[in-house]
Design a protein around this motif. Structure first.
Motif, PDB file in Angstrom:
ATOM      1  N   ILE A 163      16.779   7.176 -15.423  1.00 26.08           N
ATOM      2  CA  ILE A 163      15.714   7.644 -16.315  1.00 26.08           C
ATOM      3  C   ILE A 163      16.312   8.579 -17.357  1.00 26.08           C
ATOM      4  N   LEU A 164      16.015   8.311 -18.610  1.00 29.38           N
ATOM      5  CA  LEU A 164      16.473   9.137 -19.726  1.00 29.38           C
ATOM      6  C   LEU A 164      15.261   9.616 -20.498  1.00 29.38           C
ATOM      7  N   PHE A 165      15.122  10.935 -20.631  1.00 30.32           N
ATOM      8  CA  PHE A 165      13.980  11.519 -21.332  1.00 30.32           C
ATOM      9  C   PHE A 165      14.495  12.389 -22.461  1.00 30.32           C
ATOM     10  N   ASN A 166      14.186  12.000 -23.700  1.00 36.22           N
ATOM     11  CA  ASN A 166      14.600  12.745 -24.893  1.00 36.22           C
ATOM     12  C   ASN A 166      13.405  13.454 -25.507  1.00 36.22           C
ATOM     13  N   THR A 167      13.558  14.740 -25.781  1.00 39.89           N
ATOM     14  CA  THR A 167      12.555  15.516 -26.506  1.00 39.89           C
ATOM     15  C   THR A 167      13.246  16.119 -27.730  1.00 39.89           C
ATOM     16  N   PRO A 168      12.485  16.716 -28.647  1.00 39.36           N
ATOM     17  CA  PRO A 168      13.126  17.355 -29.807  1.00 39.36           C
ATOM     18  C   PRO A 168      14.090  18.469 -29.410  1.00 39.36           C
ATOM     19  N   ASN A 169      13.937  19.029 -28.218  1.00 38.56           N
ATOM     20  CA  ASN A 169      14.742  20.188 -27.828  1.00 38.56           C
ATOM     21  C   ASN A 169      15.815  19.899 -26.788  1.00 38.56           C
ATOM     22  N   LYS A 170      15.623  18.859 -25.971  1.00 34.23           N
ATOM     23  CA  LYS A 170      16.595  18.620 -24.911  1.00 34.23           C
ATOM     24  C   LYS A 170      16.581  17.177 -24.465  1.00 34.23           C
ATOM     25  N   THR A 171      17.627  16.804 -23.723  1.00 34.10           N
ATOM     26  CA  THR A 171      17.726  15.498 -23.096  1.00 34.10           C
ATOM     27  C   THR A 171      17.880  15.697 -21.592  1.00 34.10           C
ATOM     28  N   VAL A 172      17.054  15.010 -20.824  1.00 35.02           N
ATOM     29  CA  VAL A 172      17.123  15.087 -19.368  1.00 35.02           C
ATOM     30  C   VAL A 172      17.444  13.703 -18.828  1.00 35.02           C
ATOM     31  N   LYS A 232       0.833  -1.201   0.000  1.00 37.06           N
ATOM     32  CA  LYS A 232       0.000   0.000   0.000  1.00 37.06           C
ATOM     33  C   LYS A 232       0.871   1.256   0.000  1.00 37.06           C
ATOM     34  N   PHE A 233       1.985   1.219   0.768  1.00 37.34           N
ATOM     35  CA  PHE A 233       2.899   2.350   0.854  1.00 37.34           C
ATOM     36  C   PHE A 233       4.322   1.879   0.555  1.00 37.34           C
ATOM     37  N   ILE A 234       5.099   2.740  -0.109  1.00 36.55           N
ATOM     38  CA  ILE A 234       6.544   2.569  -0.235  1.00 36.55           C
ATOM     39  C   ILE A 234       7.187   3.912   0.102  1.00 36.55           C
ATOM     40  N   THR A 235       8.118   3.902   1.062  1.00 31.24           N
ATOM     41  CA  THR A 235       8.822   5.131   1.447  1.00 31.24           C
ATOM     42  C   THR A 235      10.309   4.828   1.583  1.00 31.24           C
ATOM     43  N   SER A 236      11.135   5.857   1.337  1.00 30.43           N
ATOM     44  CA  SER A 236      12.579   5.675   1.455  1.00 30.43           C
ATOM     45  C   SER A 236      13.287   7.021   1.403  1.00 30.43           C
ATOM     46  N   LYS A 237      14.462   7.089   2.028  1.00 32.14           N
ATOM     47  CA  LYS A 237      15.407   8.162   1.750  1.00 32.14           C
ATOM     48  C   LYS A 237      16.014   7.868   0.386  1.00 32.14           C
ATOM     49  N   VAL A 238      16.305   8.900  -0.402  1.00 34.10           N
ATOM     50  CA  VAL A 238      16.854   8.673  -1.735  1.00 34.10           C
ATOM     51  C   VAL A 238      17.980   9.643  -2.035  1.00 34.10           C
ATOM     52  N   LYS A 239      18.829   9.233  -2.961  1.00 34.94           N
ATOM     53  CA  LYS A 239      19.796  10.123  -3.590  1.00 34.94           C
ATOM     54  C   LYS A 239      19.282  10.388  -4.994  1.00 34.94           C
ATOM     55  N   PHE A 240      19.151  11.648  -5.354  1.00 31.22           N
ATOM     56  CA  PHE A 240      18.527  12.024  -6.623  1.00 31.22           C
ATOM     57  C   PHE A 240      19.500  12.878  -7.424  1.00 31.22           C
ATOM     58  N   SER A 241      19.641  12.577  -8.704  1.00 33.70           N
ATOM     59  CA  SER A 241      20.507  13.366  -9.584  1.00 33.70           C
ATOM     60  C   SER A 241      19.744  13.742 -10.844  1.00 33.70           C
ATOM     61  N   VAL A 242      20.093  14.894 -11.406  1.00 31.72           N
ATOM     62  CA  VAL A 242      19.491  15.319 -12.668  1.00 31.72           C
ATOM     63  C   VAL A 242      20.573  15.982 -13.511  1.00 31.72           C
ATOM     64  N   GLU A 243      20.535  15.713 -14.809  1.00 27.40           N
ATOM     65  CA  GLU A 243      21.504  16.276 -15.745  1.00 27.40           C
ATOM     66  C   GLU A 243      20.755  16.801 -16.966  1.00 27.40           C
ATOM     67  N   VAL A 244      20.941  18.081 -17.256  1.00 31.44           N
ATOM     68  CA  VAL A 244      20.349  18.720 -18.435  1.00 31.44           C
ATOM     69  C   VAL A 244      21.464  19.406 -19.191  1.00 31.44           C
ATOM     70  N   GLY A 245      21.784  18.906 -20.393  1.00 29.56           N
ATOM     71  CA  GLY A 245      22.912  19.452 -21.132  1.00 29.56           C
ATOM     72  C   GLY A 245      24.201  19.216 -20.368  1.00 29.56           C
ATOM     73  N   GLY A 264       8.684  16.162 -34.075  1.00 29.87           N
ATOM     74  CA  GLY A 264       9.846  15.472 -33.530  1.00 29.87           C
ATOM     75  C   GLY A 264       9.455  14.331 -32.606  1.00 29.87           C
ATOM     76  N   ASP A 265      10.449  13.534 -32.240  1.00 31.10           N
ATOM     77  CA  ASP A 265      10.206  12.332 -31.439  1.00 31.10           C
ATOM     78  C   ASP A 265      10.451  12.593 -29.954  1.00 31.10           C
ATOM     79  N   TYR A 266       9.690  11.855 -29.130  1.00 27.27           N
ATOM     80  CA  TYR A 266       9.872  11.855 -27.684  1.00 27.27           C
ATOM     81  C   TYR A 266      10.167  10.419 -27.246  1.00 27.27           C
ATOM     82  N   GLN A 267      11.092  10.272 -26.308  1.00 25.39           N
ATOM     83  CA  GLN A 267      11.400   8.936 -25.823  1.00 25.39           C
ATOM     84  C   GLN A 267      11.692   8.962 -24.328  1.00 25.39           C
ATOM     85  N   LEU A 268      11.093   8.020 -23.610  1.00 25.69           N
ATOM     86  CA  LEU A 268      11.356   7.847 -22.181  1.00 25.69           C
ATOM     87  C   LEU A 268      11.915   6.454 -21.969  1.00 25.69           C
TER      88      LEU A 268
END
Length: 281
Positions: A232-241, A55-68, A207-211
């Protein structure tokens, strides 16, 4: 990206050329089922049964994000209540909440706590979500390492029949096609565990989108296993996250408010502006 990841993504994009093997012969009875199809359905059922139905999932996490060429790493908290909410709280300096992402059945909320900014939108207002047919339940399945079918609230045995299954290689490839959309899952055959999910939306005009959602470091929780590393890799016509999330443990804390109230002190802005502010932390 590691060469192994590139090969996996390429494998997911390949047409399932072996899926139609044996179809030129008709069975004696129209209602009969070949052993290959039986095995495929049994395998899909096994993968579906391996999902973590807490019913529930909880956790401490390490989170990273890269744009360009910009990168940011934060700690935080992941809190999920099945069929209700997914929340990521991102901390700056280890103790100050810098941002919050909240997904409910009705809306997506992104808050920049430092600069008092936010966006709140329903899923139809977000291009990729609308075009790909994704909703809260699809996102939930991605976070929880499960199969999903766009537009549906839960997976059933009957819906499993809509997928194509290739069991010929070391890993199984499960797929579904719908007009401009393709959905792929790479599954460990021995463990019957999803290793990667891939969603592609192809548009020759815009343009194409991909997750691409990659799962690693599966750890036991009772009789089930859950991935502690999500890439997680998210590609859009304008950027990659690129985003990464690593869990510290698997908890089931129920003592938290499932909705965030936005103060009148916050200003509504665009996604790009919030991203720019975050990357400057």
């Amino acid at each position: 990206m590691k060469p192994s990841r590139i090969m996996k993504i390429a494998a997911l994009a390949l047409p399932l050329v072996l899926a139609a093997c044996g179809t030129q012969r008709k069975a004696v009875k129209e209602t009969s089922v070949t052993p290959a199809i039986q095995n495929a359905q049994q395998f899909l059922q096994q993968v579906n049964d391996n999902a973590m139905y807490a019913k529930f999932i909880t956790s401490k996490v390490k989170f990273s994000v890269e744009v360009g060429n910009q990168q940011l790493t934060l700690t935080g908290n992941l809190k999920m209540k099945r069929d209700d909410v997914i929340r990521l709280q991102l901390m700056a300096f280890g103790f100050v909440e810098a941002g919050r992402l909240e997904f409910t059945k009705d809306y997506v909320l992104i808050m920049d706590r430092i600069n008092k900014q936010f966006i709140k939108a329903n899923y139809n207002q977000l291009d990729f979500m609308r075009n790909s047919g994704l909703n809260f339940y699809s996102l939930q399945s991605l976070f929880w390492n499960e199969f999903f079918q766009p537009g549906k609230t839960r997976m059933t045995d009957e819906l499993l029949k809509d997928y194509k299954t290739d069991l010929m290689g070391e890993d199984a490839i499960i797929s579904m096609e719908n007009d401009k959309l393709s959905y792929r899952w790479l599954v460990d055959k021995a463990a019957a565990q999803i290793k990667m999910a891939n969603i592609m939306y192809e548009d020759k005009i815009r343009g194409d989108y991909q997750l691409n959602w990659d799962y690693e470091d599966f750890r036991s929780s009772g009789k089930k296993k859950f991935p502690f590393v999500h890439n997680i890799l998210f590609n859009t016509p304008n950027k990659t996250v690129k985003m990464g999330m690593t869990l510290n443990y698997l908890g089931n804390d129920e003592e938290w408010e499932t909705r965030t109230e936005v103060s009148g002190k916050y200003r509504e802005v665009s996604v790009d502006e919030i991203l720019r502010r975050f990357m400057a932390l």
